[in-house]
Design a protein around this motif. Sequence first.
Motif, PDB file in Angstrom:
ATOM      1  N   ARG A  84       0.974  -1.046   0.022  1.00  0.00           N
ATOM      2  CA  ARG A  84      -0.013  -0.025  -0.077  1.00  0.00           C
ATOM      3  C   ARG A  84       0.953   1.210  -0.113  1.00  0.00           C
ATOM      4  O   ARG A  84       1.492   1.455   0.785  1.00  0.00           O
ATOM      5  CB  ARG A  84      -0.981   0.086   1.311  1.00  0.00           C
ATOM      6  CG  ARG A  84      -1.769  -1.290   1.379  1.00  0.00           C
ATOM      7  CD  ARG A  84      -2.812  -0.925   2.672  1.00  0.00           C
ATOM      8  NE  ARG A  84      -3.584  -0.007   2.820  1.00  0.00           N
ATOM      9  CZ  ARG A  84      -4.763  -0.123   2.302  1.00  0.00           C
ATOM     10  NH1 ARG A  84      -5.460  -1.185   1.934  1.00  0.00           N
ATOM     11  NH2 ARG A  84      -5.545   1.161   2.481  1.00  0.00           N
ATOM     12  N   GLY A 106      -6.692  -8.394   0.487  1.00  0.00           N
ATOM     13  CA  GLY A 106      -6.728  -7.476   1.760  1.00  0.00           C
ATOM     14  C   GLY A 106      -7.422  -8.224   2.910  1.00  0.00           C
ATOM     15  O   GLY A 106      -7.350  -9.291   2.860  1.00  0.00           O
ATOM     16  N   ARG A 139       0.433  -7.276   3.965  1.00  0.00           N
ATOM     17  CA  ARG A 139       0.725  -6.122   3.440  1.00  0.00           C
ATOM     18  C   ARG A 139       1.744  -5.082   4.008  1.00  0.00           C
ATOM     19  O   ARG A 139       1.766  -5.300   5.109  1.00  0.00           O
ATOM     20  CB  ARG A 139      -0.559  -5.476   2.938  1.00  0.00           C
ATOM     21  CG  ARG A 139      -1.261  -5.297   4.324  1.00  0.00           C
ATOM     22  CD  ARG A 139      -2.695  -5.216   4.138  1.00  0.00           C
ATOM     23  NE  ARG A 139      -3.442  -5.337   5.356  1.00  0.00           N
ATOM     24  CZ  ARG A 139      -3.665  -6.257   6.144  1.00  0.00           C
ATOM     25  NH1 ARG A 139      -3.280  -7.398   5.746  1.00  0.00           N
ATOM     26  NH2 ARG A 139      -4.404  -6.354   7.284  1.00  0.00           N
TER      27      ARG A 139
END
Length: 326
Positions: free
Chosen positions: A16, A229, A259
């Motif tokens: 991200r 996610g 992530r």
Amino acid sequence: MSVLSDPFGRTFPYLRLSLTEACNFRCGYCLPDGYVADGRPVFLARDEVRRLVAAFAAVGMRKLRLTGGEPTLRKDLVEIIREVAGVPGISKVALTTNGTRLPAHVAPWREAGLTALNVSVDSLDRDVFHAVTGHDRLPEILDGIDRALGLGFDAVKVNAVLLRGINDTSLPQWLDYLRERPVAVRFIELMRTNERVDYFEKHHVRAEALERELAAGGWVRMMRAADAGPAIEYVHPDYAGRIGVIAPYSRDFCAGCNRLRVTARGDLRLCLFGDAGVSLRPLLQRDEDRDALVDLIAHQLRLKAAGHGLHDGDSGVTPHLASIGG
């Protein structure tokens, strides 16, 4: 062993990347007084973004999400999307946005290589939306989402932060919205940040009640993809859309972490609520520094903790979500 792995056996195919801390909304849970520039160094330039993404992709990152603040405030967003989508190894380029620029710009983003879209819509009630965000722009945002659905994205998702006393009884409205639209609506449990402690204590509601309501209504939990996610997603045969639940206070939430985050100023953050970050920016000025950049990322991952400290009221160094990319 992948360079993008940590001591707990977790791998990280998903990055991200925040493009800006600026935002044009005034959401109560994030920036209720709006964004105020602090005069510190500027956000990552396009060349820095390209070098960063290329380095992560070289060691196993396959999915990139562009976040903010509000990333669509970047005037060079189309060029950024085009460049990162062309990096070898990158298979998914997603964008999280408040949707205000969707009607005019979503087609160029798609043409540049954007493959997935997340739009923040905390309520389908126009008055409630206005109260939460400070802007009466719900109709144009919903129009933009409908336009996006016709452009062939791999996924179009809507994010709604669960807020006690504000939108926590809105599931029937969302079910009507999802009946004919192939959209994934993800309900996100409100998270405590250092500047919004009072707001958190007033409006935090656990996601378990919503999950029980979904189960009672015949919604079935889906298997989670390796690069997905944090949402647990549910499907129902009578609905074109899906429902996801992001519950950071649930048991073992961090066990499936896949992530990493880089701020708009180039700091690597191992956790949204971590205690520190390390600046990657000195190694983003020359293509020749890629090996050193990869070594630094690998070293930092060896320091990643097993989980966040939210259960103990510890929000790390995160003042608000716009500061790190949410």
